[in-house]
Design a protein around this motif. Structure first.
Motif, PDB file in Angstrom:
ATOM      1  N   GLY A  31      37.743 -46.109  20.210  1.00 41.25           N
ATOM      2  CA  GLY A  31      39.066 -45.716  19.967  1.00 41.25           C
ATOM      3  C   GLY A  31      40.121 -46.463  20.665  1.00 41.25           C
ATOM      4  N   ASP A  32      41.413 -46.152  20.522  1.00 41.18           N
ATOM      5  CA  ASP A  32      42.471 -46.991  21.082  1.00 41.18           C
ATOM      6  C   ASP A  32      43.062 -46.219  22.419  1.00 41.18           C
ATOM      7  OD1 ASP A  32      43.806 -44.689  19.925  1.00 41.18           O
ATOM      8  OD2 ASP A  32      45.261 -46.009  18.639  1.00 41.18           O
ATOM      9  N   GLY A  33      42.279 -45.146  22.853  1.00 43.66           N
ATOM     10  CA  GLY A  33      42.895 -44.508  24.015  1.00 43.66           C
ATOM     11  C   GLY A  33      43.806 -43.348  23.813  1.00 43.66           C
ATOM     12  N   ALA A  34      44.165 -43.061  22.555  1.00 45.18           N
ATOM     13  CA  ALA A  34      44.983 -42.023  22.008  1.00 45.18           C
ATOM     14  C   ALA A  34      43.909 -41.045  21.462  1.00 45.18           C
ATOM     15  CB  ALA A  34      45.961 -42.297  21.029  1.00 45.18           C
ATOM     16  N   ILE A  35      42.874 -41.439  20.690  1.00 43.24           N
ATOM     17  CA  ILE A  35      41.931 -40.642  20.073  1.00 43.24           C
ATOM     18  C   ILE A  35      40.417 -41.508  20.322  1.00 43.24           C
ATOM     19  CG2 ILE A  35      41.037 -39.754  17.841  1.00 43.24           C
ATOM     20  CD1 ILE A  35      43.919 -39.638  16.635  1.00 43.24           C
ATOM     21  N   GLU A  36      39.647 -40.685  20.816  1.00 43.92           N
ATOM     22  CA  GLU A  36      38.369 -41.174  21.061  1.00 43.92           C
ATOM     23  C   GLU A  36      37.127 -40.600  20.081  1.00 43.92           C
ATOM     24  OE1 GLU A  36      35.352 -40.761  24.637  1.00 43.92           O
ATOM     25  OE2 GLU A  36      36.865 -42.140  25.386  1.00 43.92           O
ATOM     26  N   VAL A  37      36.759 -41.357  19.432  1.00 45.38           N
ATOM     27  CA  VAL A  37      35.552 -40.931  18.720  1.00 45.38           C
ATOM     28  C   VAL A  37      34.066 -41.439  19.461  1.00 45.38           C
ATOM     29  CG1 VAL A  37      36.555 -40.555  16.643  1.00 45.38           C
ATOM     30  CG2 VAL A  37      35.508 -42.610  17.045  1.00 45.38           C
ATOM     31  N   ARG A  38      33.016 -40.968  19.309  1.00 49.07           N
ATOM     32  CA  ARG A  38      31.713 -41.211  19.508  1.00 49.07           C
ATOM     33  C   ARG A  38      31.109 -41.903  18.175  1.00 49.07           C
ATOM     34  NH1 ARG A  38      31.812 -41.509  25.143  1.00 49.07           N
ATOM     35  NH2 ARG A  38      29.611 -41.958  24.932  1.00 49.07           N
ATOM     36  N   ARG A  39      30.433 -43.020  18.609  1.00 49.31           N
ATOM     37  CA  ARG A  39      29.851 -43.435  17.623  1.00 49.31           C
ATOM     38  C   ARG A  39      28.254 -43.787  18.061  1.00 49.31           C
ATOM     39  NH1 ARG A  39      32.668 -44.731  13.363  1.00 49.31           N
ATOM     40  NH2 ARG A  39      34.752 -45.186  13.608  1.00 49.31           N
TER      41      ARG A  39
END
Length: 97
Positions: A31-39
């Motif tokens: 993510g870009d810091g604003a929205i984090e996802v896990r992969r």
């Protein structure tokens, strides 16, 4: 599993179920810091659901281990399977990264 609270130690690893791999896997933050996802570290698919945090000792039941020696890279590096352990033309024999 040796569980730790999220963010309680710098050596904490997030594990979750991956639908594509059909097993529990290590995950990484994307993510870009604003929205984090896990992969998933294996297939890069987005992992939704509950994360379980574990320390290094808790990774073995999931099939992971720490290799503390030898050359960096994956199992197929020795055969050039992933490209990391192979030389790139014009690089003077250095590893491609």
């Amino acid at each position: 599993m040796a569980a730790v609270n999220e963010g309680s130690a710098s050596h904490a690893f997030a594990v979750a179920a991956c639908r594509e791999c059909r097993r529990d896997v290590l995950t990484y933050a994307d993510g870009d810091g604003a929205i984090e996802v896990r992969r998933c570290v294996h297939c890069d698919s987005r992992v939704d659901g509950d994360l379980r945090w574990t320390d290094l000792a808790g990774l073995e039941p999931f099939g992971y281990e720490l290799d503390e020696g030898g050359e960096p890279g994956c199992v197929s590096c020795a055969t050039g399977g992933c490209g990391v352990g192979t030389s790139v033309a014009g690089d003077g024999g250095k590893r491609a990264n």
